[in-house]
Design a protein around this motif. Structure first.
Motif, short mmCIF file in Angstrom:
data_model
loop_
_atom_site.label_atom_id
_atom_site.label_comp_id
_atom_site.label_asym_id
_atom_site.label_seq_id
_atom_site.Cartn_x
_atom_site.Cartn_y
_atom_site.Cartn_z
N ARG A 392 69.02 3.50 -7.69
CA ARG A 392 68.08 4.91 -6.69
C ARG A 392 68.79 6.23 -7.09
N GLU A 393 69.88 6.60 -6.95
CA GLU A 393 70.94 7.55 -5.73
C GLU A 393 70.60 8.02 -7.02
N SER A 394 71.01 7.63 -8.04
CA SER A 394 71.94 8.12 -9.87
C SER A 394 70.95 8.55 -10.85
N LEU A 395 69.73 7.60 -10.38
CA LEU A 395 68.34 8.16 -11.14
C LEU A 395 68.11 9.80 -10.29
N ASP A 396 67.86 9.79 -8.78
CA ASP A 396 67.66 11.61 -7.93
C ASP A 396 68.90 12.13 -8.34
N GLU A 397 69.80 12.24 -8.76
CA GLU A 397 70.33 13.12 -9.34
C GLU A 397 70.36 13.61 -10.35
N GLU A 422 72.12 11.39 -22.24
CA GLU A 422 72.83 11.79 -23.71
C GLU A 422 74.18 11.41 -22.96
N ARG A 423 74.45 12.44 -21.89
CA ARG A 423 75.83 13.08 -21.03
C ARG A 423 76.05 12.02 -21.20
N VAL A 424 75.02 11.67 -19.14
CA VAL A 424 75.72 10.75 -18.06
C VAL A 424 75.97 9.09 -19.81
N LEU A 425 75.59 9.05 -19.95
CA LEU A 425 75.81 7.80 -20.85
C LEU A 425 76.71 7.71 -22.11
N ASP A 426 77.50 9.06 -22.44
CA ASP A 426 78.27 9.26 -23.49
C ASP A 426 79.20 8.07 -23.43
N GLU A 427 80.31 7.91 -22.88
CA GLU A 427 81.36 7.22 -22.89
C GLU A 427 81.13 5.44 -23.27
N GLU A 436 85.30 -4.96 -21.95
CA GLU A 436 85.07 -6.63 -21.70
C GLU A 436 84.36 -7.11 -20.50
N ASN A 437 84.14 -5.66 -19.70
CA ASN A 437 82.95 -5.98 -18.53
C ASN A 437 81.66 -5.58 -19.30
N LYS A 438 81.01 -6.59 -19.23
CA LYS A 438 80.07 -6.06 -20.14
C LYS A 438 78.27 -6.26 -18.84
N SER A 439 79.05 -5.59 -18.05
CA SER A 439 78.25 -5.49 -16.66
C SER A 439 78.16 -4.20 -15.69
N VAL A 440 77.49 -3.09 -16.35
CA VAL A 440 78.01 -1.32 -15.48
C VAL A 440 76.74 -0.84 -14.72
N ASN A 441 77.36 -0.80 -13.88
CA ASN A 441 76.67 0.25 -12.59
C ASN A 441 76.10 1.60 -12.28
N VAL A 442 75.60 2.49 -13.18
CA VAL A 442 75.75 3.57 -13.25
C VAL A 442 74.47 3.96 -11.61
N ASP A 443 76.10 4.74 -10.45
CA ASP A 443 75.70 5.28 -9.74
C ASP A 443 75.71 6.99 -9.10
N ALA A 444 75.28 7.42 -7.95
CA ALA A 444 75.53 8.90 -8.58
C ALA A 444 76.71 9.75 -8.23
N ASP A 445 77.95 8.76 -7.81
CA ASP A 445 79.38 9.94 -8.15
C ASP A 445 79.72 9.74 -9.36
N TYR A 446 79.47 8.38 -10.47
CA TYR A 446 79.29 8.80 -12.01
C TYR A 446 78.76 9.77 -12.59
N VAL A 447 77.55 10.52 -11.93
CA VAL A 447 76.64 10.67 -12.63
C VAL A 447 77.27 12.35 -12.49
N ARG A 448 77.65 12.40 -10.79
CA ARG A 448 78.02 14.01 -10.76
C ARG A 448 78.95 13.77 -11.47
N LYS A 449 79.90 13.24 -11.57
CA LYS A 449 81.30 12.81 -11.94
C LYS A 449 81.60 13.12 -13.81
N MET A 450 80.16 13.02 -14.30
CA MET A 450 80.09 13.69 -16.36
C MET A 450 79.21 14.63 -15.90
#
Length: 465
Positions: A392-397, A422-427, A436-450
Protein backbone atom coordinates in the motif's frame (compact mmCIF):
# COMPACT_ATOMS: atom_id res chain seq x y z
CA UNK A 1 -10.53 2.67 -34.60
CA UNK A 2 -13.09 0.07 -35.76
CA UNK A 3 -13.65 -2.25 -32.81
CA UNK A 4 -16.60 -4.40 -31.69
CA UNK A 5 -18.20 -3.14 -28.50
CA UNK A 6 -20.15 -5.65 -26.36
CA UNK A 7 -23.71 -4.78 -25.39
CA UNK A 8 -22.92 -4.30 -21.71
CA UNK A 9 -19.78 -3.43 -19.83
CA UNK A 10 -17.50 -6.42 -19.40
CA UNK A 11 -18.29 -8.50 -16.36
CA UNK A 12 -21.81 -7.05 -16.03
CA UNK A 13 -25.00 -9.10 -16.10
CA UNK A 14 -27.33 -6.13 -16.46
CA UNK A 15 -29.59 -5.58 -19.45
CA UNK A 16 -29.29 -2.11 -20.96
CA UNK A 17 -33.05 -1.42 -21.06
CA UNK A 18 -33.24 -2.05 -17.31
CA UNK A 19 -30.49 0.39 -16.39
CA UNK A 20 -31.54 3.49 -14.48
CA UNK A 21 -29.28 6.57 -14.57
CA UNK A 22 -28.01 5.59 -11.11
CA UNK A 23 -27.09 2.11 -12.37
CA UNK A 24 -25.41 3.56 -15.47
CA UNK A 25 -23.24 5.71 -13.18
CA UNK A 26 -22.45 2.60 -11.11
CA UNK A 27 -21.32 0.78 -14.26
CA UNK A 28 -19.11 3.73 -15.25
CA UNK A 29 -17.65 3.80 -11.71
CA UNK A 30 -16.13 0.38 -12.41
CA UNK A 31 -13.81 1.93 -14.99
CA UNK A 32 -13.53 5.66 -14.27
CA UNK A 33 -12.63 7.20 -10.91
CA UNK A 34 -14.56 10.26 -9.70
CA UNK A 35 -16.14 12.84 -12.08
CA UNK A 36 -19.64 12.19 -10.76
CA UNK A 37 -21.19 15.21 -12.53
CA UNK A 38 -19.97 14.09 -15.95
CA UNK A 39 -21.20 10.55 -15.33
CA UNK A 40 -24.62 11.85 -14.29
CA UNK A 41 -24.86 13.93 -17.48
CA UNK A 42 -24.04 11.03 -19.82
CA UNK A 43 -26.24 8.64 -17.81
CA UNK A 44 -29.23 10.94 -18.29
CA UNK A 45 -28.42 11.31 -22.01
CA UNK A 46 -28.31 7.52 -22.41
CA UNK A 47 -31.50 6.98 -20.42
CA UNK A 48 -33.28 9.63 -22.54
CA UNK A 49 -32.24 7.71 -25.63
CA UNK A 50 -33.86 4.57 -24.19
CA UNK A 51 -36.99 6.56 -23.30
CA UNK A 52 -37.20 7.99 -26.81
CA UNK A 53 -37.11 4.52 -28.37
CA UNK A 54 -40.28 3.60 -26.46
CA UNK A 55 -42.25 6.59 -27.80
CA UNK A 56 -44.55 6.64 -30.85
CA UNK A 57 -42.55 7.39 -34.05
CA UNK A 58 -44.11 10.83 -34.61
CA UNK A 59 -43.08 12.11 -31.15
CA UNK A 60 -39.72 10.24 -31.14
CA UNK A 61 -38.70 11.96 -34.38
CA UNK A 62 -39.07 15.36 -32.73
CA UNK A 63 -36.93 14.61 -29.67
CA UNK A 64 -33.31 15.51 -30.35
CA UNK A 65 -30.36 14.31 -28.24
CA UNK A 66 -29.04 16.77 -25.65
CA UNK A 67 -25.40 17.08 -26.66
CA UNK A 68 -22.76 17.54 -23.97
CA UNK A 69 -19.59 19.61 -23.57
CA UNK A 70 -17.09 18.25 -21.06
CA UNK A 71 -14.73 20.90 -19.76
CA UNK A 72 -11.57 19.79 -18.00
CA UNK A 73 -7.82 19.26 -18.26
CA UNK A 74 -6.29 16.34 -20.12
CA UNK A 75 -6.15 12.92 -18.49
CA UNK A 76 -9.12 13.27 -16.10
CA UNK A 77 -11.43 10.75 -17.81
CA UNK A 78 -13.37 12.64 -20.50
CA UNK A 79 -12.65 10.19 -23.33
CA UNK A 80 -12.94 7.12 -21.11
CA UNK A 81 -16.41 8.12 -19.87
CA UNK A 82 -17.65 8.51 -23.46
CA UNK A 83 -16.01 5.28 -24.60
CA UNK A 84 -17.41 3.23 -21.71
CA UNK A 85 -20.85 4.75 -22.31
CA UNK A 86 -20.72 3.53 -25.91
CA UNK A 87 -19.70 0.05 -24.76
CA UNK A 88 -22.60 0.01 -22.35
CA UNK A 89 -25.10 1.08 -25.03
CA UNK A 90 -23.66 -1.17 -27.79
CA UNK A 91 -23.46 1.99 -29.87
CA UNK A 92 -21.13 2.78 -32.77
CA UNK A 93 -18.54 5.11 -31.21
CA UNK A 94 -16.04 7.39 -32.90
CA UNK A 95 -13.46 9.66 -31.27
CA UNK A 96 -12.20 12.47 -33.48
CA UNK A 97 -10.11 15.58 -32.85
CA UNK A 98 -11.98 18.70 -33.95
CA UNK A 99 -8.62 20.33 -34.67
CA UNK A 100 -7.96 17.80 -37.46
CA UNK A 101 -10.78 19.18 -39.61
CA UNK A 102 -10.44 22.06 -42.03
CA UNK A 103 -12.95 24.41 -43.54
CA UNK A 104 -14.36 23.45 -46.94
CA UNK A 105 -11.92 24.71 -49.55
CA UNK A 106 -8.82 24.05 -47.44
CA UNK A 107 -6.59 20.99 -47.77
CA UNK A 108 -7.42 18.44 -45.05
CA UNK A 109 -10.31 16.36 -43.70
CA UNK A 110 -13.85 17.58 -44.15
CA UNK A 111 -16.28 17.27 -41.25
CA UNK A 112 -18.57 14.82 -43.07
CA UNK A 113 -15.78 12.21 -42.92
CA UNK A 114 -16.64 11.63 -39.24
CA UNK A 115 -20.06 10.27 -40.27
CA UNK A 116 -18.53 8.07 -42.97
CA UNK A 117 -16.04 6.72 -40.42
CA UNK A 118 -18.85 6.08 -37.91
CA UNK A 119 -20.79 4.08 -40.52
CA UNK A 120 -17.70 1.96 -41.24
CA UNK A 121 -17.39 1.23 -37.50
CA UNK A 122 -21.07 0.25 -37.34
CA UNK A 123 -20.67 -2.04 -40.37
CA UNK A 124 -17.79 -3.83 -38.63
CA UNK A 125 -19.81 -4.12 -35.39
CA UNK A 126 -22.88 -5.62 -37.08
CA UNK A 127 -20.76 -7.88 -39.26
CA UNK A 128 -19.00 -9.24 -36.14
CA UNK A 129 -22.40 -9.94 -34.58
CA UNK A 130 -23.59 -11.76 -37.71
CA UNK A 131 -20.31 -13.71 -37.85
CA UNK A 132 -21.01 -15.13 -34.40
CA UNK A 133 -24.40 -16.36 -35.66
CA UNK A 134 -23.01 -18.17 -38.72
CA UNK A 135 -19.62 -19.36 -37.42
CA UNK A 136 -20.79 -22.89 -36.58
CA UNK A 137 -22.49 -23.40 -39.94
CA UNK A 138 -19.49 -21.92 -41.78
CA UNK A 139 -17.15 -24.34 -40.01
CA UNK A 140 -19.36 -27.31 -40.95
CA UNK A 141 -19.48 -26.30 -44.61
CA UNK A 142 -15.74 -25.57 -44.68
CA UNK A 143 -15.08 -29.02 -43.20
CA UNK A 144 -17.15 -30.68 -45.94
CA UNK A 145 -15.32 -28.76 -48.67
CA UNK A 146 -11.97 -29.66 -47.15
CA UNK A 147 -12.92 -33.35 -47.01
CA UNK A 148 -13.88 -33.13 -50.70
CA UNK A 149 -10.34 -31.90 -51.40
CA UNK A 150 -8.76 -34.63 -49.27
CA UNK A 151 -10.96 -37.38 -50.72
CA UNK A 152 -11.94 -36.58 -54.32
CA UNK A 153 -14.93 -38.47 -55.73
CA UNK A 154 -13.98 -41.56 -57.79
CA UNK A 155 -15.47 -42.02 -61.31
CA UNK A 156 -18.30 -44.60 -61.56
CA UNK A 157 -17.34 -48.03 -63.09
CA UNK A 158 -18.82 -48.89 -66.52
CA UNK A 159 -19.24 -52.73 -66.08
CA UNK A 160 -22.52 -54.68 -65.76
CA UNK A 161 -21.89 -55.01 -62.02
CA UNK A 162 -21.68 -51.24 -61.69
CA UNK A 163 -24.64 -51.05 -59.27
CA UNK A 164 -23.10 -53.45 -56.75
CA UNK A 165 -19.65 -51.87 -57.13
CA UNK A 166 -21.11 -48.40 -56.65
CA UNK A 167 -22.80 -49.35 -53.35
CA UNK A 168 -19.66 -51.09 -52.12
CA UNK A 169 -17.39 -48.20 -53.09
CA UNK A 170 -19.86 -45.73 -51.61
CA UNK A 171 -19.74 -47.50 -48.24
CA UNK A 172 -15.96 -47.63 -48.38
CA UNK A 173 -15.71 -43.94 -49.36
CA UNK A 174 -18.12 -43.01 -46.57
CA UNK A 175 -16.04 -44.89 -43.99
CA UNK A 176 -12.84 -43.31 -45.30
CA UNK A 177 -14.45 -39.86 -45.22
CA UNK A 178 -15.54 -40.27 -41.60
CA UNK A 179 -12.08 -41.51 -40.68
CA UNK A 180 -10.55 -38.43 -42.34
CA UNK A 181 -13.08 -36.20 -40.56
CA UNK A 182 -12.00 -37.67 -37.22
CA UNK A 183 -8.31 -37.13 -38.04
CA UNK A 184 -9.03 -33.59 -39.26
CA UNK A 185 -10.77 -32.64 -36.02
CA UNK A 186 -7.89 -34.08 -33.98
CA UNK A 187 -5.39 -32.00 -35.97
CA UNK A 188 -3.57 -35.02 -37.43
CA UNK A 189 -3.94 -33.71 -40.99
CA UNK A 190 -2.86 -30.12 -40.29
CA UNK A 191 0.46 -30.42 -42.14
CA UNK A 192 -0.88 -32.24 -45.20
CA UNK A 193 -0.89 -30.15 -48.39
CA UNK A 194 -4.04 -29.50 -50.42
CA UNK A 195 -4.68 -27.46 -53.54
CA UNK A 196 -7.63 -25.09 -53.72
CA UNK A 197 -8.78 -22.11 -55.71
CA UNK A 198 -8.29 -18.78 -53.98
CA UNK A 199 -9.41 -15.33 -55.04
CA UNK A 200 -6.61 -13.07 -56.21
CA UNK A 201 -6.25 -9.76 -54.45
CA UNK A 202 -6.05 -6.57 -56.48
CA UNK A 203 -2.53 -5.55 -57.44
CA UNK A 204 -0.61 -3.15 -55.19
CA UNK A 205 -1.12 -0.36 -57.71
CA UNK A 206 -4.87 -0.69 -57.45
CA UNK A 207 -4.61 -0.91 -53.65
CA UNK A 208 -2.71 2.38 -53.62
CA UNK A 209 -5.26 4.05 -55.88
CA UNK A 210 -8.18 2.76 -53.82
CA UNK A 211 -6.68 4.10 -50.58
CA UNK A 212 -6.03 7.60 -51.87
CA UNK A 213 -8.51 10.30 -52.59
CA UNK A 214 -11.65 8.18 -52.35
CA UNK A 215 -13.01 9.86 -49.25
CA UNK A 216 -14.85 12.49 -51.29
CA UNK A 217 -16.01 10.09 -54.00
CA UNK A 218 -19.53 8.67 -54.09
CA UNK A 219 -18.27 5.48 -55.75
CA UNK A 220 -15.44 3.61 -54.10
CA UNK A 221 -12.77 2.33 -56.48
CA UNK A 222 -12.52 -0.89 -54.46
CA UNK A 223 -16.13 -1.61 -55.39
CA UNK A 224 -15.50 -0.85 -59.07
CA UNK A 225 -12.45 -3.04 -59.55
CA UNK A 226 -14.14 -6.46 -59.41
CA UNK A 227 -16.71 -5.32 -61.98
CA UNK A 228 -14.09 -3.91 -64.33
CA UNK A 229 -11.48 -6.63 -64.12
CA UNK A 230 -13.54 -9.58 -62.84
CA UNK A 231 -12.83 -11.65 -59.73
CA UNK A 232 -9.90 -13.79 -60.77
CA UNK A 233 -8.96 -16.99 -59.00
CA UNK A 234 -5.81 -19.09 -58.98
CA UNK A 235 -4.86 -22.50 -57.64
CA UNK A 236 -2.67 -22.46 -54.58
CA UNK A 237 -1.16 -25.20 -52.42
CA UNK A 238 -1.40 -24.76 -48.67
CA UNK A 239 -1.46 -26.75 -45.46
CA UNK A 240 -4.79 -28.21 -44.35
CA UNK A 241 -4.84 -25.98 -41.24
CA UNK A 242 -4.38 -22.87 -43.40
CA UNK A 243 -6.90 -24.07 -46.00
CA UNK A 244 -9.50 -24.70 -43.28
CA UNK A 245 -9.21 -21.11 -42.02
CA UNK A 246 -9.48 -19.76 -45.57
CA UNK A 247 -12.55 -21.87 -46.34
CA UNK A 248 -14.24 -20.80 -43.08
CA UNK A 249 -13.78 -17.15 -44.04
CA UNK A 250 -15.11 -17.84 -47.52
CA UNK A 251 -18.19 -19.62 -46.15
CA UNK A 252 -18.79 -16.84 -43.61
CA UNK A 253 -18.76 -14.31 -46.45
CA UNK A 254 -21.35 -16.38 -48.33
CA UNK A 255 -23.61 -16.82 -45.31
CA UNK A 256 -23.65 -13.17 -44.27
CA UNK A 257 -26.13 -10.92 -46.07
CA UNK A 258 -24.15 -7.71 -46.41
CA UNK A 259 -27.22 -5.77 -47.57
CA UNK A 260 -28.88 -6.62 -44.27
CA UNK A 261 -25.69 -5.75 -42.36
CA UNK A 262 -25.60 -2.36 -44.09
CA UNK A 263 -29.25 -1.61 -43.31
CA UNK A 264 -28.84 -2.49 -39.62
CA UNK A 265 -25.55 -0.56 -39.36
CA UNK A 266 -26.95 2.62 -40.92
CA UNK A 267 -30.00 2.45 -38.67
CA UNK A 268 -27.77 1.92 -35.61
CA UNK A 269 -25.67 4.95 -36.54
CA UNK A 270 -28.76 7.11 -37.03
CA UNK A 271 -30.52 6.01 -33.84
CA UNK A 272 -27.71 5.34 -31.35
CA UNK A 273 -24.39 6.59 -32.77
CA UNK A 274 -22.05 8.51 -30.44
CA UNK A 275 -19.35 10.89 -31.68
CA UNK A 276 -16.75 12.20 -29.24
CA UNK A 277 -15.43 15.54 -30.51
CA UNK A 278 -12.17 16.07 -28.65
CA UNK A 279 -10.13 19.28 -28.60
CA UNK A 280 -13.15 21.41 -29.45
CA UNK A 281 -11.47 24.26 -27.58
CA UNK A 282 -8.80 24.32 -30.31
CA UNK A 283 -11.35 25.54 -32.86
CA UNK A 284 -13.00 28.05 -30.49
CA UNK A 285 -12.38 31.72 -31.14
CA UNK A 286 -13.35 34.23 -33.75
CA UNK A 287 -11.67 35.10 -37.01
CA UNK A 288 -8.46 37.10 -36.95
CA UNK A 289 -8.69 37.40 -40.73
CA UNK A 290 -5.23 36.00 -41.37
CA UNK A 291 -2.68 33.48 -40.12
CA UNK A 292 -3.03 29.81 -39.20
CA UNK A 293 -6.29 30.33 -37.25
CA UNK A 294 -8.20 31.73 -40.20
CA UNK A 295 -10.39 28.65 -40.63
CA UNK A 296 -11.41 28.12 -36.97
CA UNK A 297 -14.82 29.69 -37.33
CA UNK A 298 -15.19 28.04 -40.73
CA UNK A 299 -14.70 24.59 -39.16
CA UNK A 300 -17.30 25.42 -36.52
CA UNK A 301 -19.78 26.44 -39.24
CA UNK A 302 -19.06 23.19 -41.11
CA UNK A 303 -19.58 21.11 -37.93
CA UNK A 304 -22.82 22.96 -37.11
CA UNK A 305 -25.13 21.26 -39.68
CA UNK A 306 -23.78 17.81 -38.72
CA UNK A 307 -24.61 18.43 -35.06
CA UNK A 308 -27.86 20.21 -35.94
CA UNK A 309 -29.07 17.34 -38.09
CA UNK A 310 -28.45 16.78 -41.77
CA UNK A 311 -27.95 13.92 -44.23
CA UNK A 312 -24.50 12.83 -45.29
CA UNK A 313 -23.77 10.89 -48.45
CA UNK A 314 -21.74 7.73 -47.73
CA UNK A 315 -20.86 4.69 -49.83
CA UNK A 316 -23.72 2.91 -48.02
CA UNK A 317 -26.31 5.56 -48.86
CA UNK A 318 -27.61 8.67 -47.15
CA UNK A 319 -27.19 8.81 -43.37
CA UNK A 320 -29.16 11.18 -41.13
CA UNK A 321 -27.33 12.77 -38.19
CA UNK A 322 -30.40 14.15 -36.34
CA UNK A 323 -30.27 11.62 -33.48
CA UNK A 324 -26.52 11.03 -33.16
CA UNK A 325 -25.28 12.01 -29.69
CA UNK A 326 -22.31 14.40 -29.78
CA UNK A 327 -20.08 14.67 -26.73
CA UNK A 328 -17.53 17.46 -27.12
CA UNK A 329 -14.55 17.93 -24.83
CA UNK A 330 -11.79 20.40 -24.30
CA UNK A 331 -9.44 21.82 -21.67
CA UNK A 332 -10.50 25.41 -22.45
CA UNK A 333 -7.32 26.79 -20.85
CA UNK A 334 -7.00 29.66 -23.31
CA UNK A 335 -10.49 29.84 -24.80
CA UNK A 336 -13.87 29.24 -23.16
CA UNK A 337 -17.12 27.64 -24.41
CA UNK A 338 -18.59 31.09 -25.02
CA UNK A 339 -15.88 31.63 -27.68
CA UNK A 340 -17.65 29.08 -29.89
CA UNK A 341 -20.09 30.53 -32.41
CA UNK A 342 -23.53 31.04 -30.77
CA UNK A 343 -25.27 28.54 -33.05
CA UNK A 344 -22.86 25.77 -32.07
CA UNK A 345 -23.08 26.67 -28.36
CA UNK A 346 -26.84 26.24 -28.60
CA UNK A 347 -26.43 22.70 -29.90
CA UNK A 348 -24.52 21.66 -26.75
CA UNK A 349 -26.99 22.53 -23.99
CA UNK A 350 -25.39 20.35 -21.29
CA UNK A 351 -22.05 21.44 -19.89
CA UNK A 352 -20.14 19.62 -17.19
CA UNK A 353 -16.83 20.51 -15.61
CA UNK A 354 -14.43 17.72 -14.76
CA UNK A 355 -12.17 18.27 -11.78
CA UNK A 356 -8.40 17.90 -11.69
CA UNK A 357 -7.24 14.67 -10.08
CA UNK A 358 -6.06 14.59 -6.49
CA UNK A 359 -3.58 12.22 -4.84
CA UNK A 360 -6.42 10.07 -3.50
CA UNK A 361 -7.81 9.89 -7.04
CA UNK A 362 -4.44 8.61 -8.27
CA UNK A 363 -4.40 5.88 -5.61
CA UNK A 364 -7.94 4.86 -6.59
CA UNK A 365 -7.01 4.80 -10.30
CA UNK A 366 -4.10 2.50 -9.54
CA UNK A 367 -6.23 -0.05 -7.70
CA UNK A 368 -10.01 0.28 -8.04
CA UNK A 369 -11.05 0.06 -11.74
CA UNK A 370 -11.64 -3.41 -13.21
CA UNK A 371 -8.67 -2.85 -15.51
CA UNK A 372 -6.50 -0.83 -13.10
CA UNK A 373 -2.84 -0.25 -13.82
CA UNK A 374 -1.72 -2.54 -10.99
CA UNK A 375 -3.87 -5.38 -12.38
CA UNK A 376 -2.51 -4.77 -15.89
CA UNK A 377 1.16 -4.88 -14.88
CA UNK A 378 0.61 -7.85 -12.57
CA UNK A 379 -1.07 -9.80 -15.40
CA UNK A 380 1.67 -8.87 -17.89
CA UNK A 381 4.47 -10.13 -15.67
CA UNK A 382 2.54 -13.26 -14.72
CA UNK A 383 3.10 -14.37 -18.32
CA UNK A 384 6.80 -14.63 -17.38
CA UNK A 385 5.91 -16.67 -14.27
CA UNK A 386 6.67 -13.63 -12.11
CA UNK A 387 4.44 -12.83 -9.15
CA UNK A 388 4.39 -9.07 -8.63
CA UNK A 389 2.99 -7.50 -5.49
CA UNK A 390 2.71 -3.85 -4.46
CA UNK A 391 2.53 -2.68 -0.87
CA UNK A 392 0.00 0.00 0.00
CA UNK A 393 2.88 2.37 0.83
CA UNK A 394 4.44 1.84 -2.61
CA UNK A 395 1.18 2.86 -4.32
CA UNK A 396 0.99 5.92 -2.08
CA UNK A 397 4.49 6.84 -3.24
CA UNK A 398 3.62 6.32 -6.92
CA UNK A 399 0.54 8.54 -6.50
CA UNK A 400 2.58 11.18 -4.64
CA UNK A 401 5.27 11.28 -7.32
CA UNK A 402 2.66 11.50 -10.10
CA UNK A 403 0.86 14.34 -8.35
CA UNK A 404 4.13 16.13 -7.60
CA UNK A 405 5.39 15.95 -11.20
CA UNK A 406 2.01 17.09 -12.55
CA UNK A 407 2.17 20.10 -10.22
CA UNK A 408 5.76 20.96 -11.09
CA UNK A 409 5.59 20.43 -14.85
CA UNK A 410 2.65 19.93 -17.21
CA UNK A 411 -0.52 18.52 -15.67
CA UNK A 412 -1.44 15.52 -17.86
CA UNK A 413 -3.73 13.90 -15.31
CA UNK A 414 -3.87 10.12 -14.97
CA UNK A 415 -1.60 9.63 -17.99
CA UNK A 416 1.28 10.57 -15.69
CA UNK A 417 0.69 7.31 -13.79
CA UNK A 418 1.53 5.29 -16.91
CA UNK A 419 4.87 7.10 -17.21
CA UNK A 420 5.68 6.73 -13.50
CA UNK A 421 4.75 3.03 -13.42
CA UNK A 422 6.86 2.30 -16.50
CA UNK A 423 9.82 3.96 -14.80
CA UNK A 424 9.27 2.10 -11.51
CA UNK A 425 9.00 -1.30 -13.22
CA UNK A 426 11.69 -0.68 -15.83
CA UNK A 427 14.32 -3.03 -14.32
CA UNK A 428 11.80 -5.69 -13.31
CA UNK A 429 10.22 -5.78 -16.79
CA UNK A 430 13.63 -6.01 -18.46
CA UNK A 431 15.02 -8.75 -16.21
CA UNK A 432 11.79 -10.73 -15.67
CA UNK A 433 12.57 -13.62 -18.10
CA UNK A 434 15.99 -14.20 -16.50
CA UNK A 435 15.11 -13.77 -12.82
CA UNK A 436 15.49 -16.82 -10.59
CA UNK A 437 13.37 -15.38 -7.81
CA UNK A 438 9.91 -15.29 -9.40
CA UNK A 439 8.30 -13.32 -6.59
CA UNK A 440 8.87 -9.56 -6.37
CA UNK A 441 7.51 -7.24 -3.69
CA UNK A 442 7.53 -3.55 -4.69
CA UNK A 443 7.70 -1.37 -1.57
CA UNK A 444 7.94 2.38 -0.99
CA UNK A 445 11.76 2.32 -0.76
CA UNK A 446 12.01 0.68 -4.18
CA UNK A 447 9.71 3.32 -5.71
CA UNK A 448 11.75 6.13 -4.16
CA UNK A 449 14.98 4.55 -5.38
CA UNK A 450 13.71 4.34 -8.98
CA UNK A 451 12.23 7.85 -9.08
CA UNK A 452 13.93 10.11 -6.53
CA UNK A 453 16.88 11.27 -8.68
CA UNK A 454 14.68 12.11 -11.64
CA UNK A 455 12.08 14.00 -9.63
CA UNK A 456 14.80 16.01 -7.85
CA UNK A 457 16.12 17.20 -11.20
CA UNK A 458 13.26 19.36 -12.49
CA UNK A 459 14.75 19.76 -15.98
CA UNK A 460 15.35 16.02 -16.38
CA UNK A 461 11.87 15.11 -15.17
CA UNK A 462 10.37 17.29 -17.89
CA UNK A 463 11.91 14.97 -20.47
CA UNK A 464 11.68 11.59 -18.72
CA UNK A 465 8.45 11.87 -16.71
Amino acid sequence: MAIYLPSVAEGSDVILDDLTPREIVAELDKYVVGQHDAKRAVAIALRNRMRRQKLPPDIAEEIMPKNIIMIGPTGVGKTEIARRLARLANSPFLKVEASKFTEVGYVGRDVESMIRDLVEIAIDMVREEKLEEVTEKAEQQAEERLLDLLLPATPAPASSTAGFALVEEGDSASRTREKLRHQLREGKLDDRMVELEVRERSTPAFEIISNQGTEEMDINIKDMLPNIFGQRTKKRKMKVSEAFEYLIQEEESRLIDMDQVTRIAVERVEQSGIIFLDEIDKIAGRESGHGPDVSREGVQRDILPIVEGTTVNTRYGMVGTDHILFIAAGAFHVSKPSDLIPELQGRFPIRVELKSLTMSDFIAILTEPKSSLVKQYTALLETEGLKLEFTRESLDEVARFAFQVNEATENIGARRLHTIMERVLDEISFNAPDMENKSVNVDADYVRKMLADIVKDQDLSRYIL
